[in-house]
Design an enzyme around this catalytic site. Structure first.
Site, PDB file in Angstrom:
ATOM      1  CB  SER A  64      -0.926   0.053   1.226  1.00  0.00           C
ATOM      2  OG  SER A  64      -0.927  -1.103   1.977  1.00  0.00           O
ATOM      3  CB  THR A  65       3.990   1.985   1.874  1.00  0.00           C
ATOM      4  OG1 THR A  65       3.358   1.522   3.069  1.00  0.00           O
ATOM      5  CG2 THR A  65       4.867   3.167   2.172  1.00  0.00           C
ATOM      6  CE1 TYR A 103      -0.825  -5.734   4.311  1.00  0.00           C
ATOM      7  CE2 TYR A 103      -0.416  -5.315   1.989  1.00  0.00           C
ATOM      8  CZ  TYR A 103      -0.666  -4.861   3.264  1.00  0.00           C
ATOM      9  OH  TYR A 103      -0.759  -3.509   3.499  1.00  0.00           O
ATOM     10  CE  LYS A 110       2.401  -5.423   4.917  1.00  0.00           C
ATOM     11  NZ  LYS A 110       1.937  -4.605   6.010  1.00  0.00           N
ATOM     12  CB  THR A 167      -1.506  -4.691   8.539  1.00  0.00           C
ATOM     13  OG1 THR A 167      -0.249  -4.942   7.908  1.00  0.00           O
ATOM     14  CG2 THR A 167      -1.643  -3.178   8.759  1.00  0.00           C
ATOM     15  N   GLY A 207       2.525  -5.226  11.185  1.00  0.00           N
ATOM     16  CA  GLY A 207       2.252  -4.273  10.117  1.00  0.00           C
ATOM     17  C   GLY A 207       1.863  -2.889  10.603  1.00  0.00           C
ATOM     18  CG  ASP A 267       5.078   1.352  11.011  1.00  0.00           C
ATOM     19  OD1 ASP A 267       4.672   0.231  10.662  1.00  0.00           O
ATOM     20  OD2 ASP A 267       5.449   2.222  10.199  1.00  0.00           O
ATOM     21  CD  GLU A 268       0.336   2.846  13.885  1.00  0.00           C
ATOM     22  OE1 GLU A 268       1.342   2.397  13.313  1.00  0.00           O
ATOM     23  OE2 GLU A 268      -0.653   3.293  13.271  1.00  0.00           O
ATOM     24  CB  ILE A 285       6.379  -5.082   6.795  1.00  0.00           C
ATOM     25  CG1 ILE A 285       7.122  -6.419   6.646  1.00  0.00           C
ATOM     26  CG2 ILE A 285       6.262  -4.363   5.441  1.00  0.00           C
ATOM     27  CD1 ILE A 285       6.358  -7.491   5.866  1.00  0.00           C
ATOM     28  CB  SER A 311       4.567   3.394   5.772  1.00  0.00           C
ATOM     29  OG  SER A 311       3.976   3.846   6.991  1.00  0.00           O
TER      30      SER A 311
HETATM   31  C1  HMN Z   1       2.144  -1.825   2.933  1.00  0.00           C
HETATM   32  O1  HMN Z   1       1.498  -2.602   2.272  1.00  0.00           O
HETATM   33  O2  HMN Z   1       2.920  -1.014   2.414  1.00  0.00           O
HETATM   34  C2  HMN Z   1       1.941  -1.923   4.402  1.00  0.00           C
HETATM   35  O3  HMN Z   1       0.597  -1.777   4.719  1.00  0.00           O
HETATM   36  C3  HMN Z   1       2.844  -1.128   5.255  1.00  0.00           C
HETATM   37  C4  HMN Z   1       2.463  -0.976   6.697  1.00  0.00           C
HETATM   38  O4  HMN Z   1       1.838  -2.079   7.253  1.00  0.00           O
HETATM   39  C5  HMN Z   1       1.684   0.289   6.905  1.00  0.00           C
HETATM   40  N1  HMN Z   1       0.274   0.106   6.715  1.00  0.00           N
HETATM   41  C6  HMN Z   1      -0.485   0.980   6.015  1.00  0.00           C
HETATM   42  O5  HMN Z   1      -0.080   2.033   5.582  1.00  0.00           O
HETATM   43  C7  HMN Z   1      -1.902   0.574   5.802  1.00  0.00           C
HETATM   44  C8  HMN Z   1       2.029   0.811   8.281  1.00  0.00           C
HETATM   45  O6  HMN Z   1       3.407   1.021   8.295  1.00  0.00           O
HETATM   46  C9  HMN Z   1       1.297   2.124   8.612  1.00  0.00           C
HETATM   47  O7  HMN Z   1       1.456   3.045   7.565  1.00  0.00           O
HETATM   48  C10 HMN Z   1       1.812   2.741   9.879  1.00  0.00           C
HETATM   49  O8  HMN Z   1       1.765   1.811  10.921  1.00  0.00           O
HETATM   50  C11 HMN Z   1       1.005   4.005  10.245  1.00  0.00           C
HETATM   51  O9  HMN Z   1      -0.312   3.642  10.621  1.00  0.00           O
END
Ligand code: HMN
Length: 292
Positions: free
Chosen positions: A47-48, A136, A164, A166, A188, A190-191, A205, A207
């Site tokens: 998604s990133t 994912y 993964k 999330t 997935g 980060d917080e 993993i 963003s």
């Molecule tokens: C991706 O597919 O790039 C991932 O979803 C990356 C990651 O899991 C991010 N999820 C989304 O953006 C939906 C997280 O890093 C997220 O951006 C971060 O925790 C802030 O909420």
């Protein structure tokens, strides 16, 4: 075979104002992750990477450029999932030929696919590519929830090495770790890395690792070493930063933070808003001064 454990940046993609891929900028983002963020690997096409707004050729181009820049310096995971199974297979074959260490695919979304259909989706990509696969799972965007027993069914295919994850469902995360200790879990969100790390994840993993990768590693490694209070302090600072990023526009703010590091991170791809306002740029500058 490269280890797939550790800290993986979900790779951002630099676009030109007209929406075309900015190759030079993309290469700089890859380099920044390797040289400055010291990540263990990259998750390309997530998604990133604004992946679901791109054509098949553009997705391939991004896989090619990222691999060409990273070479074999770090592990590379290619996200090839699509509601178009033929496209997912084509992308999976392409990334595998390029030498990607593993594939990942988002659970097929939009239509309410049945679990047998989802299972067929993964097995088809694996059969066509012979590569390893990471499920994912991102229920808040796809609406697809996979339970413990269903993961067991997916894991009957020995090429599916993990998920993964999330989601903020730590009960499910714990149940998966207990039920399938030999399968890997990448956090997935980060917080929420610290609670996930306490429950025994194998990597993460994210963003925000494109700019905050050093702190992400500290949280992960301190949690593994049992230094929970220290890890929590770093998670607090990290979450102050992430709160600021989310409140200002996720991908564009991370891109702006990269630009402030001299990386040509470019625009976002429409229909996303493609650039920040002056006021938002000022917020990004404040975040940079305060946290990075
Ligand atoms: C991706 O597919 O790039 C991932 O979803 C990356 C990651 O899991 C991010 N999820 C989304 O953006 C939906 C997280 O890093 C997220 O951006 C971060 O925790 C802030 O909420």
């Amino acid at each position: 075979m490269k280890s797939l454990k550790g800290i993986f940046s979900a790779l951002l993609v630099s676009f030109n104002a007209d929406g075309t891929i900015n190759e030079k900028g993309l290469r700089q983002i890859v380099r920044h992750n390797i040289d400055k963020m010291k990540v263990d690997g990259l998750y390309v096409g997530g998604s990133t990477g604004e992946n679901f707004m791109l054509s098949t050729d553009e997705k391939k181009e991004i896989f090619r450029i990222a691999k060409d820049e990273a070479k074999d310096q770090i592990a590379l995971i290619a996200q090839v999932g699509s509601v178009n199974l033929k496209e997912a297979v084509e992308l999976g074959q392409y990334a595998t030929e390029l030498g990607y260490d593993c594939l990942s695919a988002v659970t097929p979304f939009y239509y309410k696919f049945s679990f047998p259909e989802i299972k067929h989706f993964y097995n088809t990509i694996i059969e066509a590519t012979g590569n390893r696969m990471i499920v994912y799972s991102i229920p808040f965007l796809t609406g697809v929830n996979i339970g413990v027993a269903q993961f067991g069914e997916l894991y009957e295919n020995e090429k599916i090495i993990g998920v993964k994850f999330t989601a903020g469902d730590f009960y499910l995360l714990e149940r998966l770790k207990k039920a399938y200790p030999n399968h890997l879990i990448w956090a997935g969100f980060d917080e929420m890395m610290l609670p996930a790390a306490v429950l025994g994840i194998d990597g993460a993993i994210g963003s925000t690792f494109n700019v905050n990768g050093i702190r992400a590693r500290q949280i992960y490694e301190k949690a593994q070493a049992g230094q929970i209070q220290e890890a929590l302090e770093i998670q607090h600072v990290t979450n102050d930063l992430i709160e600021g990023i989310l409140g200002n526009g996720l991908y564009l703010t991370i891109k702006e933070l990269l630009k402030l590091e001299g990386v040509d991170a470019g625009y976002c791809r429409e229909p996303m808003t493609k650039e920040l306002t002056e006021a938002q740029i000022a917020v990004a500058k404040e975040l940079k001064a305060k946290y990075l």
